[in-house]
Each structure stands twice: as structure tokens, then as C-alpha cells.
Design a protein around this motif. Structure first.
Motif, mmCIF file in Angstrom:
data_model
loop_
_atom_site.group_PDB
_atom_site.id
_atom_site.type_symbol
_atom_site.label_atom_id
_atom_site.label_comp_id
_atom_site.label_asym_id
_atom_site.label_seq_id
_atom_site.Cartn_x
_atom_site.Cartn_y
_atom_site.Cartn_z
ATOM 1 N N THR A 106 34.398 36.447 57.659
ATOM 2 C CA THR A 106 35.142 37.644 57.232
ATOM 3 C C THR A 106 34.630 39.149 57.848
ATOM 4 O O THR A 106 35.546 39.800 58.457
ATOM 5 C CB THR A 106 35.017 37.663 55.723
ATOM 6 O OG1 THR A 106 35.433 36.288 55.105
ATOM 7 C CG2 THR A 106 35.877 38.813 55.149
ATOM 8 N N SER A 107 33.249 39.220 57.986
ATOM 9 C CA SER A 107 32.828 40.298 58.592
ATOM 10 C C SER A 107 33.240 40.470 60.106
ATOM 11 O O SER A 107 33.624 41.242 60.529
ATOM 12 C CB SER A 107 31.330 40.418 58.355
ATOM 13 O OG SER A 107 31.031 40.435 56.652
ATOM 14 N N LEU A 110 36.932 41.329 60.348
ATOM 15 C CA LEU A 110 37.265 42.807 60.186
ATOM 16 C C LEU A 110 36.474 43.607 61.421
ATOM 17 O O LEU A 110 37.182 44.527 61.736
ATOM 18 C CB LEU A 110 36.979 43.192 58.753
ATOM 19 C CG LEU A 110 37.035 44.484 58.120
ATOM 20 C CD1 LEU A 110 38.647 44.818 58.172
ATOM 21 C CD2 LEU A 110 36.587 44.698 56.969
ATOM 22 N N LEU A 147 41.838 50.243 56.598
ATOM 23 C CA LEU A 147 41.951 48.668 56.366
ATOM 24 C C LEU A 147 40.464 48.330 55.800
ATOM 25 O O LEU A 147 40.404 47.712 54.879
ATOM 26 C CB LEU A 147 42.089 48.009 57.570
ATOM 27 C CG LEU A 147 42.084 46.564 57.583
ATOM 28 C CD1 LEU A 147 43.128 45.972 56.631
ATOM 29 C CD2 LEU A 147 42.248 46.094 58.963
ATOM 30 N N SER A 148 39.430 48.934 56.389
ATOM 31 C CA SER A 148 38.030 48.612 56.012
ATOM 32 C C SER A 148 37.739 49.099 54.577
ATOM 33 O O SER A 148 37.051 48.590 53.706
ATOM 34 C CB SER A 148 36.899 49.502 56.840
ATOM 35 O OG SER A 148 37.144 48.951 58.122
ATOM 36 N N LEU A 151 39.641 46.889 51.950
ATOM 37 C CA LEU A 151 38.837 45.347 51.992
ATOM 38 C C LEU A 151 37.560 45.371 51.515
ATOM 39 O O LEU A 151 36.982 44.581 51.368
ATOM 40 C CB LEU A 151 39.564 44.630 53.287
ATOM 41 C CG LEU A 151 40.906 44.365 53.442
ATOM 42 C CD1 LEU A 151 40.910 43.890 54.864
ATOM 43 C CD2 LEU A 151 41.421 43.543 52.600
ATOM 44 N N LEU A 154 35.998 43.137 49.040
ATOM 45 C CA LEU A 154 36.134 41.849 49.103
ATOM 46 C C LEU A 154 34.562 41.090 49.545
ATOM 47 O O LEU A 154 34.146 40.164 49.146
ATOM 48 C CB LEU A 154 36.937 41.508 50.545
ATOM 49 C CG LEU A 154 36.963 39.997 50.950
ATOM 50 C CD1 LEU A 154 37.341 38.845 50.003
ATOM 51 C CD2 LEU A 154 37.799 39.937 51.958
ATOM 52 N N GLY A 166 39.346 37.057 48.187
ATOM 53 C CA GLY A 166 40.246 36.935 49.058
ATOM 54 C C GLY A 166 40.677 38.072 49.603
ATOM 55 O O GLY A 166 40.807 39.388 48.886
ATOM 56 N N TRP A 167 41.361 38.148 50.803
ATOM 57 C CA TRP A 167 41.982 39.390 51.386
ATOM 58 C C TRP A 167 43.033 40.016 50.615
ATOM 59 O O TRP A 167 42.982 41.262 50.423
ATOM 60 C CB TRP A 167 42.445 39.014 52.835
ATOM 61 C CG TRP A 167 41.491 38.428 53.819
ATOM 62 C CD1 TRP A 167 40.888 37.327 53.841
ATOM 63 C CD2 TRP A 167 40.749 39.407 54.740
ATOM 64 N NE1 TRP A 167 39.930 37.256 54.962
ATOM 65 C CE2 TRP A 167 39.997 38.496 55.445
ATOM 66 C CE3 TRP A 167 41.040 40.597 55.236
ATOM 67 C CZ2 TRP A 167 39.201 38.883 56.514
ATOM 68 C CZ3 TRP A 167 40.421 41.067 56.582
ATOM 69 C CH2 TRP A 167 39.181 40.131 57.272
ATOM 70 N N GLY A 168 44.085 39.226 50.223
ATOM 71 C CA GLY A 168 45.030 39.675 49.466
ATOM 72 C C GLY A 168 44.674 40.430 48.129
ATOM 73 O O GLY A 168 45.069 41.306 47.770
ATOM 74 N N ALA A 170 41.913 41.627 47.267
ATOM 75 C CA ALA A 170 40.919 42.802 47.543
ATOM 76 C C ALA A 170 41.914 44.064 47.933
ATOM 77 O O ALA A 170 41.814 45.103 47.254
ATOM 78 C CB ALA A 170 40.036 42.830 48.771
ATOM 79 N N TRP A 171 43.052 43.568 48.665
ATOM 80 C CA TRP A 171 44.025 44.719 48.797
ATOM 81 C C TRP A 171 44.733 45.102 47.535
ATOM 82 O O TRP A 171 45.020 46.476 47.470
ATOM 83 C CB TRP A 171 45.021 44.091 50.093
ATOM 84 C CG TRP A 171 45.808 45.191 50.520
ATOM 85 C CD1 TRP A 171 47.369 45.510 50.005
ATOM 86 C CD2 TRP A 171 45.606 46.101 51.332
ATOM 87 N NE1 TRP A 171 47.797 46.680 50.682
ATOM 88 C CE2 TRP A 171 46.828 46.941 51.761
ATOM 89 C CE3 TRP A 171 44.576 46.328 52.298
ATOM 90 C CZ2 TRP A 171 46.989 48.005 52.791
ATOM 91 C CZ3 TRP A 171 44.853 47.439 53.151
ATOM 92 C CH2 TRP A 171 45.921 47.960 53.479
#
Length: 261
Positions: A106-107, A110, A147-148, A151, A154, A166-168, A170-171
Motif C-alpha cells: 500500500t505504501s 501511494l 491524496l496522501s 488516505l 489507512l 481499505g482505500w475507500g 479511509a477516504w
């Protein structure tokens, strides 16, 4: 239903610094090992890819990728400590189980998105006439920062193996809190930026393998490790405050690979 979540800049900033200090006291070997590893990796990078004679985009990409692997074990340990009070006394404790692999993957995604956004904005700014080119660059740069920031929670969720990580999620959990999170992270970063700017200038004036160059490399590793640790603790506190869909792990467990403190 009224949203009771809040981002208190002062409380979170103070908590990040005090949490980083507490973690360093509780797990000094994690911090020390990270400093040594960061210093060696930075020294090797500057010897193999000298900053002045290498494409800045290549240097930025390499540093982003190396930074993920160097700092991920400490960040995971700091997240576990700040979120669930779990103590991971050695770096190897963060490497056990699938959490480390997921965190690194994930890191990397991103980090590469951020580098690509910055490089793309820089390329377009050179291709377009001002002021349009300048505007495009700042828009691309702002987008990667946003974005960072959105997210960020997360990563603590992954570190404590939260069910909803999950990405979503966190958003959605950070919706409406982007600016407040940004200000917390900016305040936490300010001392390190102010110290880092003259350090970078000094490092360009000395040879890498001379005593002064080696000392500055070590100082830079200490600064980067401290900065990363403070931001990791800040992210953990923000996650605890804002997590909804990310689903907070129980304080007594839920993350493998650490010891309870």
C-alpha cells in the motif's frame, strides 16, 4: 445524527510528539536500528546516484521506494503503540505475518502515485507557457498532498489489522477533515523542515565519505527517523479519532507480531 468526531490541532500535535518520545523510550532498539539502517541506505544511494548528476525524478523515485522499506517496520510498531498500546521491541517484530507485506504494498502504491503526480506536474509545467504551466504544477502537487492526507489513516488501520482497512473506507472516514488533518501534519513537520533545510545545504558542501559528510549523513538519518516517528504517531491518533468504516481494532489485540506493553 451529529458527528462527534473532531480534530483538535493542539491536542493531536502535542500527542504526536509525546507519543513519539514515549515510543522511543519504550522501544529504543527499534528507533536505533532504524537510524542506522536509514544512514546506510542514504549513504549508498548518494554514492550510487549522486544528487547533482542524476535525474531528480529518478532520485525521488528511488528515495521513495527505499524509504518505504527502511521506515515501514518502525511505522508499523509506532502505529500499534499509539493505537492499541502494543509494544514491538525489535524491528523484526513488525516483519512477522501478512501485515508487513500489505503495509509495504500500500505504501509503495501511494508513494509511486505521489512521485508520478509530482513528476507529471513538473513535466507539464515545462511544456506549457506560464502562468498555465505553473498552475498545472501546483494543482498536481496539491492533488498528491491531498491524496496522501486523506488516505493517511489507512496505514494505522493496516498496522493493527483492522477489519475495515481499505482505500475507500479511509477516504470516506476522512471526508470533511482533509484541511484539519493537513494542518496537524504540517505543524508536526515544521520543526523538522526548519532543521532539515540548512542540513541539506551543508551536505551539498562536503564530500560524502569524509568525516563531516558521514556525520551529516547520520544527523540526517536521526532527523528523518524522528520526523517519520512523529508523523506515524500523529496518524495513529487521527485514526483513533476519525475511524468509522476503518473499524478500530480492540485495544487489547487484533494485530499480530507485537508484544503487549
Amino acid at each position: 445524527m451529529r458527528d462527534s468526531r473532531r480534530v483538535d490541532h493542539q491536542a493531536l500535535t502535542q500527542g504526536a510528539f509525546s507519543g513519539a518520545a514515549a515510543f522511543a523510550k519504550a522501544a529504543p532498539l527499534v528507533v536505533l536500528d532504524t537510524v542506522i539502517l536509514a544512514a546506510f541506505v542514504d549513504l549508498a544511494r548518494r554514492l550510487l546516484l549522486p544528487t547533482g548528476s542524476t535525474s531528480p525524478y529518478l532520485v525521488g523515485t528511488v528515495e521513495a521506494v527505499l524509504g518505504v522499506f527502511v521506515f515501514a517496520p518502525m511505522i508499523i510498531a509506532a502505529h500499534r503503540y499509539s493505537v492499541a498500546g502494543m509494544l514491538t521491541p525489535r524491528l523484526t517484530g513488525s516483519l512477522a505475518g501478512p501485515i508487513f507485506g500489505r503495509f509495504v504494498k500500500t505504501s509503495l502504491i501511494l508513494s509511486l502515485i505521489t512521485v508520478a503526480g509530482y513528476a507529471g506536474g513538473a513535466f507539464l509545467s515545462e511544456a506549457l507557457d506560464p502562468p498555465l504551466g505553473t498552475a498545472v504544477f501546483f494543482m498536481a502537487f496539491a492533488a498528491t498532498i491531498a491524496l496522501s492526507v486523506r488516505l493517511g489513516p489507512l496505514f494505522p488501520a493496516i498496522s493493527v489489522n483492522a477489519n475495515g482497512a481499505g482505500w475507500g473506507a479511509a477516504w470516506r472516514d476522512t471526508a470533511g477533515y482533509g484541511w484539519r488533518i493537513f494542518f496537524v501534519l504540517a505543524i508536526c513537520s515544521l520543526p523538522f523542515i526548519l532543521l532539515g533545510l540548512p542540513l541539506e545545504t551543508a551536505m551539498r558542501e562536503v564530500e560524502i565519505l569524509r568525516v563531516a559528510g558521514l556525520i551529516l549523513t547520520l544527523v540526517r538519518a536521526v532527523l528523518e527517523t524522528g520526523w517519520t516517528l512523529v508523523l506515524a504517531c500523529a496518524a495513529g491518533l487521527i485514526y483513533k479519532e476519525l475511524a468509522r468504516e476503518l473499524l478500530l481494532a480492540p485495544p487489547s489485540g487484533g494485530a499480530s507480531g507485537g508484544n503487549h506493553g
